[in-house]
Design a protein around this motif. Sequence first.
Motif, short mmCIF file in Angstrom:
data_model
loop_
_atom_site.label_atom_id
_atom_site.label_comp_id
_atom_site.label_asym_id
_atom_site.label_seq_id
_atom_site.Cartn_x
_atom_site.Cartn_y
_atom_site.Cartn_z
N GLU A 1 28.67 9.41 -8.80
CA GLU A 1 28.34 10.34 -9.89
C GLU A 1 26.91 10.84 -9.78
O GLU A 1 26.65 12.03 -9.93
N VAL A 2 25.98 9.92 -9.52
CA VAL A 2 24.58 10.33 -9.40
C VAL A 2 24.42 11.30 -8.24
O VAL A 2 23.76 12.34 -8.35
N THR A 3 25.08 10.99 -7.10
CA THR A 3 25.00 11.86 -5.94
C THR A 3 25.56 13.25 -6.26
O THR A 3 24.98 14.27 -5.91
N PHE A 4 26.70 13.26 -6.96
CA PHE A 4 27.33 14.53 -7.31
C PHE A 4 26.39 15.39 -8.17
O PHE A 4 26.17 16.57 -7.87
N PHE A 5 25.81 14.80 -9.19
CA PHE A 5 24.93 15.59 -10.07
C PHE A 5 23.66 16.03 -9.34
O PHE A 5 23.18 17.13 -9.56
N CYS A 6 23.14 15.15 -8.48
CA CYS A 6 21.95 15.54 -7.71
C CYS A 6 22.26 16.76 -6.84
O CYS A 6 21.47 17.70 -6.77
N ALA A 7 23.44 16.74 -6.19
CA ALA A 7 23.81 17.85 -5.32
C ALA A 7 24.04 19.12 -6.14
O ALA A 7 23.57 20.21 -5.79
N LEU A 8 24.74 18.96 -7.26
CA LEU A 8 25.07 20.10 -8.10
C LEU A 8 23.81 20.79 -8.62
O LEU A 8 23.70 22.01 -8.66
N LEU B 1 25.86 25.91 7.56
CA LEU B 1 24.60 25.64 8.25
C LEU B 1 23.70 24.68 7.48
O LEU B 1 22.84 24.03 8.06
N SER B 2 23.88 24.61 6.16
CA SER B 2 23.01 23.72 5.37
C SER B 2 23.70 22.40 5.06
O SER B 2 23.12 21.52 4.43
N LEU B 3 24.95 22.26 5.52
CA LEU B 3 25.70 21.03 5.22
C LEU B 3 24.97 19.76 5.68
O LEU B 3 24.99 18.75 4.96
N PRO B 4 24.33 19.76 6.87
CA PRO B 4 23.64 18.53 7.29
C PRO B 4 22.61 18.06 6.25
O PRO B 4 22.53 16.87 5.97
N GLY B 5 21.86 19.00 5.68
CA GLY B 5 20.87 18.62 4.66
C GLY B 5 21.53 18.06 3.43
O GLY B 5 21.08 17.06 2.85
N LEU B 6 22.64 18.69 3.04
CA LEU B 6 23.37 18.23 1.85
C LEU B 6 23.93 16.83 2.07
O LEU B 6 23.84 15.96 1.19
N ILE B 7 24.48 16.59 3.26
CA ILE B 7 25.04 15.27 3.56
C ILE B 7 23.93 14.22 3.64
O ILE B 7 24.04 13.13 3.05
N ALA B 8 22.84 14.57 4.33
CA ALA B 8 21.74 13.60 4.43
C ALA B 8 21.21 13.25 3.05
O ALA B 8 21.03 12.08 2.72
N GLY B 9 21.01 14.26 2.21
CA GLY B 9 20.54 14.02 0.85
C GLY B 9 21.50 13.14 0.08
O GLY B 9 21.10 12.25 -0.66
N SER B 10 22.81 13.38 0.27
CA SER B 10 23.82 12.60 -0.45
C SER B 10 23.81 11.14 -0.04
O SER B 10 23.85 10.24 -0.88
#
Lengths: 260, 287
Positions: free
Chosen positions: B78-85, B207-216
């Motif tokens: 949940e925390v990861t989801f809200f951070c990404a959102l 192209l930005s997916l790697p950053g999103l995954i790393a952040g998650s």
Amino acid sequence: MNKASSALSGLYLLLILFFLYIPIIVMMIMSFNRSELYLLPFEFDLVWYQQLAQNDQLIGAARNSIVIALVNTVIATTLGTLTALCFARYEFRGKRVLQGMLVPTLTMPWLITGTAMLMFFFWSGIGRGLHSILLGHVALSLPYVVIIVGARLRSLGVSMEEAAATLGANGWQTFWRVTAPLMAPGIVAAALFAFAISFDQFVISYFLAPVGTSTLPVQIYSAIRKGFTPEINAISTIIILASMVLMIGFARFSKFGGER
Amino acid sequence: MTSSARRLRAIIGLSGPTALWLTVTVVLPLAAMLVFSFLTVVPVGGREAAFTLKHYTDFFTRPLYLTNAWRSVRLGLEVTFFCALIGYPAAYILAKAIKGRWREALLLLIVLPFWSNSLVRTFSWTMVLSDNGLLARTIHGILPFAPSFDLLYTYPAIVIGLVQSYLPYMILTCYISLQAIEDSLTEAAYSLGASRFDVFRRVILPLSLPGLIAGSVLTFVPVLGAFMEPRILGGQQAIMLGTLIENQFTASFNWPLGAALGFIMLAIVLLIMGLFYPVLKKHISVN
């Protein structure tokens, strides 16, 4: 991008900053408020700072934190810089092993690192105490120093050193007159980071602190758990401001945000 | 002295101290933890320790542990989801709509709280979320008849505190990969007739997916091990895998059980890391 959407973008970032800073700002304001129960209207008073100055437990813990952070900075920056140099200059068997040893403290939850250290230190006779807190803090800081100094070394390349060697400088002369001055900003940035890591570290210290003595974050945690007093707001305000100043310094030296 | 002996001496001199330090503080502790997790008691002070699998079998048979492990995983998700959102759009604005010194200043402002003391930041939320805290007062100021509410010591309070803690990380990793996307790529897509949505879905997002995954991943993992934030903000809602482990070391002193629970948590971490290793490699390299 048109005007309406750029205004909207600005507003969105403003909301994010509001979310990130509002609790910190409220805490800072309350540290200057006379009411113990955070009642408004706000009445400016330094009473909590005066009480803080007389709280020997918090002052003692703060002193421990500063001493540990300073010693940690010296040890971690020295060892980490040497390791970064070694990684940049040599290919050797065991390099990957050592790199692998740097990863766990970066990637594991601190809860696991801290409890593992507690068990091993207790079993092996190293024990709990400020010395074991220091052991742990250096382990946490080392990877960051290696990364920060290593990045600086990579961006420098070897052309300057080669030029110095061509002009007849020997190994030590090249190091002290060329490499070291060029590395200096990276080393300063790493040192500031190492200080902040240690000064702010709670989890590791919490498990390794012996009964009676502790570091500032551990002392604050137990005060919060016991039902806290507004002095905690005062010391927290000081800590937040101190870490932010440190980090602005770090950002200056590390060219945070990339080369421009 | 031969050159290869000198080389060896230099390598040992430069990296030996670090290797030794990490052996004592990381390698041996993890090894000890693994061994102790299979013992009945910690073998100190002449106590007889016997081999046992009990702590691990307990985890899978007693609902208490499984429930709380799931609560920790859910909190992490949940925390990861809200951070990404919340974080991804912010990173996008920073990377594409804001330029120059403003961008520099805003990035620094966003990351500054992340670098300051997390304990103190978590604690500061108690003043905003409690029943006479800032949030309740603001809402009552606007809507005087709104029912009184007290978010402090609830599950949402834990989520709010942790999202604030890790949001800067998510913004930073997303920003790094978004900023690397050349404008010429999106311009080319537009000139070929792609709509804004197409450009986002087919060019920018992949192209930005790697950053999103790393952040998650870098958000999920520390949240999984969180115990201080749930304790301070969660009250009765605080019991999770992290606080259960902490308890074994600070209250009930069942270290072998704590070690086993720690290794189960580590297994979850390694599973996630392994799954996303190719992406993470670029973000956390120490060479």
